[in-house]
Design a protein around this motif. Structure first.
Motif, short mmCIF file in Angstrom:
data_model
loop_
_atom_site.label_atom_id
_atom_site.label_comp_id
_atom_site.label_asym_id
_atom_site.label_seq_id
_atom_site.Cartn_x
_atom_site.Cartn_y
_atom_site.Cartn_z
N ALA A 26 29.23 20.77 -40.39
CA ALA A 26 29.11 20.57 -41.83
C ALA A 26 27.63 20.64 -42.19
O ALA A 26 26.77 20.34 -41.37
N PRO A 27 27.32 21.02 -43.43
CA PRO A 27 25.92 21.08 -43.82
C PRO A 27 25.29 19.68 -43.85
O PRO A 27 25.95 18.70 -44.16
N ASN A 28 24.02 19.62 -43.51
CA ASN A 28 23.29 18.36 -43.52
C ASN A 28 22.75 18.14 -44.93
O ASN A 28 21.90 18.89 -45.41
N ALA A 29 23.22 17.10 -45.60
CA ALA A 29 22.83 16.83 -46.98
C ALA A 29 21.37 16.44 -47.12
O ALA A 29 20.82 16.47 -48.23
N LEU A 30 20.70 16.09 -46.03
CA LEU A 30 19.30 15.70 -46.10
C LEU A 30 18.34 16.89 -46.11
O LEU A 30 17.16 16.74 -46.48
N LEU A 31 18.81 18.07 -45.71
CA LEU A 31 17.91 19.22 -45.59
C LEU A 31 17.24 19.63 -46.90
O LEU A 31 16.03 19.88 -46.90
N PRO A 32 17.96 19.72 -48.03
CA PRO A 32 17.26 20.11 -49.27
C PRO A 32 16.15 19.13 -49.65
O PRO A 32 15.06 19.54 -50.07
N GLU A 33 16.37 17.84 -49.49
CA GLU A 33 15.35 16.84 -49.80
C GLU A 33 14.18 16.94 -48.82
O GLU A 33 13.02 16.83 -49.21
N ALA A 34 14.47 17.18 -47.55
CA ALA A 34 13.41 17.33 -46.55
C ALA A 34 12.56 18.55 -46.85
O ALA A 34 11.32 18.49 -46.75
N ARG A 35 13.19 19.66 -47.25
CA ARG A 35 12.43 20.86 -47.64
C ARG A 35 11.56 20.58 -48.85
O ARG A 35 10.40 20.99 -48.91
N ARG A 36 12.10 19.84 -49.82
CA ARG A 36 11.34 19.50 -51.02
C ARG A 36 10.11 18.67 -50.68
O ARG A 36 9.02 18.90 -51.20
N THR A 128 14.32 2.71 -42.31
CA THR A 128 15.48 1.92 -41.90
C THR A 128 16.77 2.75 -41.85
O THR A 128 17.85 2.20 -41.70
N SER A 129 16.63 4.06 -41.96
CA SER A 129 17.81 4.93 -41.96
C SER A 129 18.53 4.86 -40.62
O SER A 129 17.92 4.76 -39.57
N ARG A 130 19.83 4.96 -40.69
CA ARG A 130 20.64 4.97 -39.47
C ARG A 130 20.99 6.39 -39.04
O ARG A 130 21.58 6.59 -37.99
N ARG A 131 20.64 7.36 -39.88
CA ARG A 131 20.92 8.76 -39.55
C ARG A 131 19.89 9.28 -38.56
O ARG A 131 18.72 8.94 -38.63
N THR A 132 20.36 10.08 -37.64
CA THR A 132 19.48 10.70 -36.66
C THR A 132 19.74 12.20 -36.68
O THR A 132 20.87 12.60 -36.43
N PRO A 133 18.77 13.01 -36.98
CA PRO A 133 17.42 12.68 -37.40
C PRO A 133 17.40 12.22 -38.85
O PRO A 133 18.23 12.64 -39.66
#
Length: 190
Positions: A26-36, A128-133
């Motif tokens: 599934a796509p990682n929802a954090l990627l667009p924010e990380a790119r930004r 404090t995120s529990r997501r890795t990475p």
């Protein structure tokens, strides 16, 4: 056609594929924010040396320290990297900072990974995120990809010991460069 913002070189694309894998279910929802964050200058890479990337990531009114421990190549892989770069006429291992894209395919064909996946890397982040990475780790990798696109030899220095194409431990600049502040404007043209 516009130039790629991330992964303009084969060296950068190798690192980009570690977080933008097509094998993901599934796509990682954090990627667009990380790119930004990386695009907007919120990531300050404070050091890159053999086996380590350190950065400060400013997000949501907080600053987070990120350290990524990158596994280095073993002696056999390091010897093969030296051979490939030497055969390409890069006996200095790209000490000038620039490397052609062709050695990436040759190294990957020899079973040597140019980049390390987040699962292979040890990462610490002050969030404090529990997501890795976490978001900050991903943003740091995007910023690293931009640095590698600017100076492909950084990809080699990151995975090697300091003997291959090193401008010095922790250096982000080739050894023959000086900072602009070291130039005396009064005597520059004289």
């Amino acid at each position: 056609m516009t130039a790629a913002e991330f992964g303009a070189t084969a060296w950068g694309r190798a690192w980009l594929r570690t977080i933008e894998s097509t094998a993901a279910s599934a796509p990682n929802a954090l990627l667009p924010e990380a790119r930004r964050l990386a695009r907007g200058g919120a990531v300050n890479v404070t050091g890159v040396s053999a086996g380590r990337v350190c950065a400060e990531v400013a997000a949501r009114q907080k600053s987070h320290a990120v350290t990524i421990e990158v596994p280095r190549w073993d002696d056999a892989a390091l010897a093969r990297v030296g051979e490939v770069l030497g055969a390409a006429g890069l006996g200095d291992g790209g000490a000038s900072g620039d490397l052609p894209d062709a050695p990436v395919a040759e190294l990957q064909g020899a079973g040597i990974a140019v980049a390390a996946t987040p699962a292979e890397c040890g990462a610490t982040c002050a969030c404090t995120s529990r997501r890795t990475p976490c978001l900050h780790h991903l943003a740091t990798v995007y910023a690293l990809v931009q640095l590698i696109d600017e100076e492909p030899a950084l990809a080699v220095r990151l995975r090697s010991d300091d003997s291959v194409g090193s401008a010095g431990p922790g250096s982000l600049e080739p050894s023959d460069w000086i900072t602009l502040s070291e130039v005396d404007p009064a005597s520059f043209y004289g």
